[in-house]
Design an enzyme around this catalytic site. Structure first.
Site, mmCIF file in Angstrom:
data_model
loop_
_atom_site.group_PDB
_atom_site.id
_atom_site.type_symbol
_atom_site.label_atom_id
_atom_site.label_comp_id
_atom_site.label_asym_id
_atom_site.label_seq_id
_atom_site.Cartn_x
_atom_site.Cartn_y
_atom_site.Cartn_z
ATOM 1 N N GLU A 57 0.820 -1.214 0.000
ATOM 2 C CA GLU A 57 0.000 0.000 0.000
ATOM 3 C C GLU A 57 0.856 1.268 0.000
ATOM 4 O OE1 GLU A 57 -2.337 -3.347 1.915
ATOM 5 O OE2 GLU A 57 -0.290 -2.550 2.069
ATOM 6 N N PHE A 436 11.743 6.236 3.301
ATOM 7 C CA PHE A 436 12.596 5.131 2.873
ATOM 8 C C PHE A 436 11.787 4.200 1.970
ATOM 9 C CE2 PHE A 436 15.812 1.858 4.588
ATOM 10 C CZ PHE A 436 16.904 2.536 4.070
ATOM 11 N N ASP A 461 20.884 0.236 -1.516
ATOM 12 C CA ASP A 461 20.453 -1.131 -1.229
ATOM 13 C C ASP A 461 19.464 -1.186 -0.072
ATOM 14 O OD1 ASP A 461 22.532 -2.050 1.290
ATOM 15 O OD2 ASP A 461 23.260 -0.490 -0.039
ATOM 16 N N ASN A 488 26.261 -0.784 -1.061
ATOM 17 C CA ASN A 488 27.402 -0.957 -0.161
ATOM 18 C C ASN A 488 27.026 -1.805 1.055
ATOM 19 O OD1 ASN A 488 25.795 0.943 1.112
ATOM 20 N ND2 ASN A 488 27.485 2.232 1.787
ATOM 21 N N THR A 490 24.926 -1.395 3.272
ATOM 22 C CA THR A 490 24.956 -0.529 4.459
ATOM 23 C C THR A 490 23.879 0.536 4.351
ATOM 24 O OG1 THR A 490 27.375 -0.789 4.557
ATOM 25 C CG2 THR A 490 26.444 1.015 5.841
ATOM 26 N N TYR A 559 31.687 5.001 0.195
ATOM 27 C CA TYR A 559 31.767 6.416 0.535
ATOM 28 C C TYR A 559 33.083 6.695 1.250
ATOM 29 C CZ TYR A 559 26.709 6.669 -0.325
ATOM 30 O OH TYR A 559 25.453 6.617 -0.886
#
Length: 571
Positions: A57, A436, A461, A488, A490, A559
């Site tokens: 949803e 997110f 990811d 990465n 992470t 990074y």
């Protein structure tokens, strides 16, 4: 008592009336996940509305958000009762902070069995949604549905635009309606309706006087300026008076990427990413900051422009100032942004062009970053990835077209700084809510809004896998989205904050075990490859852009964290 609360009927029901009124208001797509209310609504009751089944949803809410943002008219999303509605709530929260006119709809228990927190799957839906919406209501009588949709649209299209919510008991949803009742024509605003303060022209005159006397004025533009239809007028004013334009994340594209007066978008992470005093370069010499459609939710904080010498500030917005504690302008113009810019155009007709302050060192630093030729053994750098995306977008898109979408993570701020945006909303991210998993549904909405234009998505990811089930939806709809997953293993932005606060990281809170995103994509029907160098990535992007169907590229990245340069993040 049966959970199937209706029996087949050949007569019009609330479901018919609901969908017809949405269609009357210009809604052509409903995104969502259906539950047992399917006994009351099939979503084929009205021609001209498509139902797009999503895997979650949240995806439905964000896809509607972005389609509404780009189209400029309300769009709809659907959830079943109980947990379906709560899953939808994050999508709704995204549209309230990201400012999109979404009509959110959810089923509810039968009208005679609504005992929140006691009845199976029954929650107080209006109570949950009310703090997140402009308008929230539960249907009480079937014949009220047209009026409720009209009220929902009116609220959603009033600045600051945002979501409305209607809770629909499943028995009422399937009930027959009185077809003898007159239904007035739908009235959908052509653009959002804003506040207009009496005597705003007096404040606008003060703004014109400040602009006339300024040596180095700057226009700071937010999304409300785009919604007002003011972009052509802002471009004309900027070019005639030689005034630089700086934007919030989501207003990138007000001026094309390569325009000499486009001084870029601002993020509080920019000094740290560039290891360069970017905010000082952008705002230090400015003596007048003229904000057009500025919105505090878009995360350009007033403290970011308070660099260098004293400044006078002007706020032009279709809403009253909601945050006087953090932004108290010298001149406050509460009016339509387009009307203000037109007024200013007339009042400054004889004004000589200004001399923009020089940001050549900043531009050179950005160019140096993007041209980075180094091969890093531990993975590409995100600025290299975005440079490749820009290159292929330039090759694939017509002038003034193309959309780059960014999910949420540290890489997003590289996108704010570097990603190509040659049209309003040519760069999309969740500027207000930072939800997110935003990437996949936002790219869906963008591609559906602009079917003839390329859409590229960059996602980390972490955020990508939080909502990756809807890869199947992209494949089922055959949306030609090119997705780049920078991996990465992470949550990189959280690792940055660990380093900012503690000068070290703690792996159990940020590190994942590896996921093969190429195999994940293939399992969902999306062709995928892995790229580890600039040449491999460019070749993969070119293949994806020409493919005409979904394509995913996994790119190992890393990074280089430096704890300095992030002072602008202080609240």
């Amino acid at each position: 008592m049966s959970r199937v609360s209706t029996t087949p009927s050949n007569k019009p029901t609330t479901a018919h009336a609901l969908l017809q009124r949405l269609r009357d208001h210009g809604v052509e797509t409903v995104f969502g996940v259906v539950g047992r209310e399917a006994a009351s609504i099939l979503f084929d009751e009205v021609e001209g509305i498509d139902f797009v089944l999503t895997r979650h949803e949240f995806t439905a809410g964000v896809a509607a958000d972005v389609l509404a943002r780009i189209s400029g008219r309300p769009q709809a999303c659907w959830a079943t009762l109980g947990p379906g509605m709560t899953n939808l709530s994050t999508g709704v929260a995204t549209s309230v902070l990201d400012r999109s006119p979404v009509i959110a709809l959810a089923a509810q228990s039968e009208s005679y069995d609504i005992f929140p927190n006691d009845t199976h799957q029954c929650l107080d839906a209006v109570g949950v949604m009310r703090p997140l919406t402009k308008y929230a209501v539960e249907l009480q009588r079937p014949d009220d549905i047209t009026d409720l949709v009209d009220s929902a649209v009116a609220a959603a299209m009033t600045e600051p635009v945002g979501p409305s919510f209607i809770s629909l008991p499943v028995d009422l949803l399937g009930s027959e309606i009185d077809t003898t009742l007159a239904v007035p024509p739908a009235s959908t605003p052509g653009k959002p309706v804003g506040a207009v303060q009496d005597g705003w022209q007096d404040a606008a005159e003060k703004a014109a006087e400040l602009l006339s006397g300024a040596e180095h004025p700057v226009l700071v533009v937010g999304a409300a300026a785009i919604r007002s239809g003011a972009v052509p007028a802002i471009r004309a004013l900027s070019e005639r008076l030689n005034i630089p334009v700086i934007t919030t994340y989501i207003a990138k594209g007000v001026l094309p990427q390569g325009h000499r007066l486009n001084y870029g978008a601002v993020t509080g992470y920019m000094d740290g990413i560039l290891s360069f005093p970017a905010l000082e370069s952008l705002f230090g010499p400015a003596d007048v900051i003229l904000t057009l459609g500025y919105d505090y939710a878009e995360d350009l904080r007033p403290s970011m422009w308070q660099r260098g010498g004293p400044k006078r500030t002007v706020r032009v917005s279709p809403t009253v100032n909601p945050v006087p504690r953090v932004f108290r302008p010298d001149v406050d113009v509460v009016a339509d942004v387009h009307a203000f810019v037109d007024y200013l155009e007339g009042r400054t007709a004889g004004l000589a062009p200004k001399t923009p302050h020089d940001i050549t060192p900043l531009r050179e630093r950005v160019a140096e970053f993007l041209a980075d030729p180094e091969h890093y053994e531990d993975g590409m750098r995100v600025h290299q990835v975005i440079d490749c995306m820009n290159t292929v977008m330039d090759e694939s898109a017509e002038s003034g077209e193309g959309t780059i979408v960014s999910d949420i993570g540290f890489f997003r701020h590289y996108g704010v700084l570097f990603a190509r945006a040659d049209q309003p909303f040519g760069f999309l991210t969740s500027a207000g809510c930072s939800s997110f998993g935003y990437g996949i549904p936002a790219a869906m909405g963008a591609q559906m809004a602009r079917p003839g234009q390329p859409t590229f998505l960059i996602a980390g990811d972490g955020g990508f896998h939080s909502n990756s089930a809807d890869l199947e939806t992209i494949a089922r709809l055959n949306l030609p989205i090119v997705t780049v997953v920078v991996n990465n293993d992470t949550n990189g932005l959280i690792e940055l904050y660990q380093n900012l606060g503690h000068r070290r990281s703690f792996d159990p809170a940020v590190k994942f075990t590896g996921v093969d995103f190429t195999k994940l994509a293939q399992a969902n029907g999306v062709e995928a490859v892995r790229a580890g160098t600039r040449d491999e990535l460019l070749a993969a992007l070119r293949k994806g852009a020409a493919l005409g169907r979904p394509f995913l590229i996994e790119v190992p990245v890393n990074y280089d964290f430096k704890a300095g340069g992030f002072g602008a993040l202080s609240i």
